[in-house]
Each structure stands twice: as C-alpha cells, then as structure tokens.
Write an enzyme that holds these catalytic residues in place. Sequence first.
Site, PDB file in Angstrom:
ATOM      1  N   ASP A 251       1.130  12.089  -2.793  1.00  9.42           N
ATOM      2  CA  ASP A 251       0.916  13.368  -2.093  1.00  9.42           C
ATOM      3  C   ASP A 251       0.743  13.134  -0.588  1.00  9.42           C
ATOM      4  OD1 ASP A 251       0.912  14.493  -4.639  1.00  9.42           O
ATOM      5  OD2 ASP A 251      -1.273  14.396  -4.809  1.00  9.42           O
ATOM      6  N   GLY A 286     -10.508   8.177  -4.518  1.00  8.74           N
ATOM      7  CA  GLY A 286     -10.272   9.611  -4.583  1.00  8.74           C
ATOM      8  C   GLY A 286      -8.913  10.017  -4.048  1.00  8.74           C
TER       9      GLY A 286
END
Length: 300
Positions: A251, A286
């Site tokens: 992403d 994360g």
Amino acid sequence: MYDYDLLVVGSANADLVIGVERRPGAGETVLGSDLAVHPGGKGANQAVAAARLGARTALLARVGDDTHGRLLLDAQRASGVDTVGVLVGGAPTGVALITVDPSGDNSIVVSPGANARLTPGDVRAAASLFQASRVVSAQLEIPLETVVETVRNLAEGSRFVLNPSPPRPLPTEVLAACDPLIVNEHEAKVILGDSAVGGSPEDRARILLAKGPRSVVVTLGAEGALVASAQGVTRVAPVKVDAVDTTGAGDAFTAALAWRLGRGAALTEAAAYAARVGAVAVTREGAQASFPTAAEVEAL
Ligand code: ADP
C-alpha cells in the site's frame, strides 16, 4: 490546476488483532492477548501513506456510522487526508478479524461491511473529486463494478493506478486504464491464470503488459521491483533494510508511486522512490503506523 495530487478510491477497515498460542478448532474456545484495534483497509492505507509523504490526498470510501468508522475517519484526518469523500452509513464498518500465532502467522476473517456498499452511484456522485485529482488509485476490496465506474469517471488527462488486491481476473476496460497496474507475484499469477505457469518475473511482467495496461510494476518484496512499459522491462534495485513487519508495504509502495507520477516523475524514477518508501515501512510494526514522511525517506 488540480486540488489533489491523489484521489484514492477504496476500502477502509478496522483491523481487530488478537495474539493466540494456537487457533481454536470447531466448537473450541481459546484465550488470547488484549485486543488491539488498528485503522486499515487498502484504500485507507494508501491515502494515509500518500498524505504522510506530503501529497494532497482525498479518499473516496464508505464506513459505518459506528465506533470503527469514527476511528478510521480520525486516522485519515490526523494524517492530513481530506475526508470529504468518505461516505458514512449503510452497513457496519468493514472489519478484519486477525489472529496472530507465536510464529507470526496470521489467520484473517474479513467482513467487508460498508466497503461492499461503495457503489458505482457513489463514484458518479463524486464527480467533482475526480475533476480535481491528478492521479486516481484503487484496489479490489470494493465491488469490481465500482472500480469499473472509477475508470469511466477519470478526468481528461488524469492518470489511473491499480493494485488489484485481493486479486481476481480483470475486465479489459479496467486493464486498459492502468498506468501502471501494480502487482506482487501472487497477484500477477492470479490475473494471468494459466499463462503465468513457469517463466521469470520479467516474463510475467511482459505477459501482463500484453494484456492491455499502459505499464506494469511487479513488486518483489525484499528483491525490489520490475517496471514494464513500451520502453521495455527495467529492474528497480532493492533497498537493503532489516524488515520487522511487511504489513502495508504494498500500500505504501503504490501510494508513493502514484504521488511521484503525479509530480511528473518517470515511471522507473517513481518506482525507485516507492521502493524506498516500502523499505522504510517494513522496518516498523503495523500498517498505517509504519508509513514514513518524505524526510524519513530522504534520511534512509
Ligand atoms: P505486497 O505487500 O503487496 O506483497 P511487496 O511485499 O512486494 O508487496 O512489497 C512492496 C514493496 O515494498 C517492494 O517492492 C519493496 O520495494 C518494498 N519491500 C517489501 N519488503 C521489503 C524488504 N524486506 N526489504 C526492502 N524492501 C521491501
């Protein structure tokens, strides 16, 4: 003059994560760690990644009128994303229920929720956002017909970038709009089907390009990436780092590449920058929490 460097059309999920010693079998209950709730979803991740780099970014997405939806909106705004295009209501916010075992392997159940209710009509109603955006990016955690409508609504002269994740075969109309189509090796294989059997990543990049996209980028994790266009196939050198968590690397890569393209970079240049952004992201835990600022990319 464009108001936005990047418009992201895509998903927003709350990631609910519990660590477990082992997964429960049918009819069984196991105890796990404290619950951690993180903002996620590929659309929301891309928007945060771009905004953190300094891109003027808007998100077109749908969340529920609930706590998870507010968490996602807060995370977008805190990163500087314009949330004027985030629609609220119609279904609960999308959720990913994630268990992580001691070896680090994930098991994930996704409830698409509001993401599945982001409709072609929502895309048409956001015409002013499309007109104001230099680059538009999408993924496949929303209905495919919504992605089809997205490519039909691109403003004259704007550019479309697609990361087809989770992968499925794509209509010719969508493939033809991609500049580039960005895939990892797994996504490349699903999109190519039988024609992907055997061969090198370079071969797959060429076969993908022949399916109609104006350009293709194949991401190769720690091995860097490949760029394929009418000018040929080029390797983007990997950036050596100590990876601790690769969540969200794709992403961050896609968002960074889309932003650099909008700023006029050539595709190979934009991919080299995106590889540095992906490399910083994997050095931290994360997804959204791991995305770097432009200064952190420079410091790498
Ligand atoms: P995805 O997350 O979609 O599977 P990749 O794992 O290929 O995508 O990662 C996207 C990009 O992030 C890669 O092309 C690379 O530039 C960067 N990246 C990913 N993993 C690493 C790593 N271990 N070391 C350095 N860069 C990485």
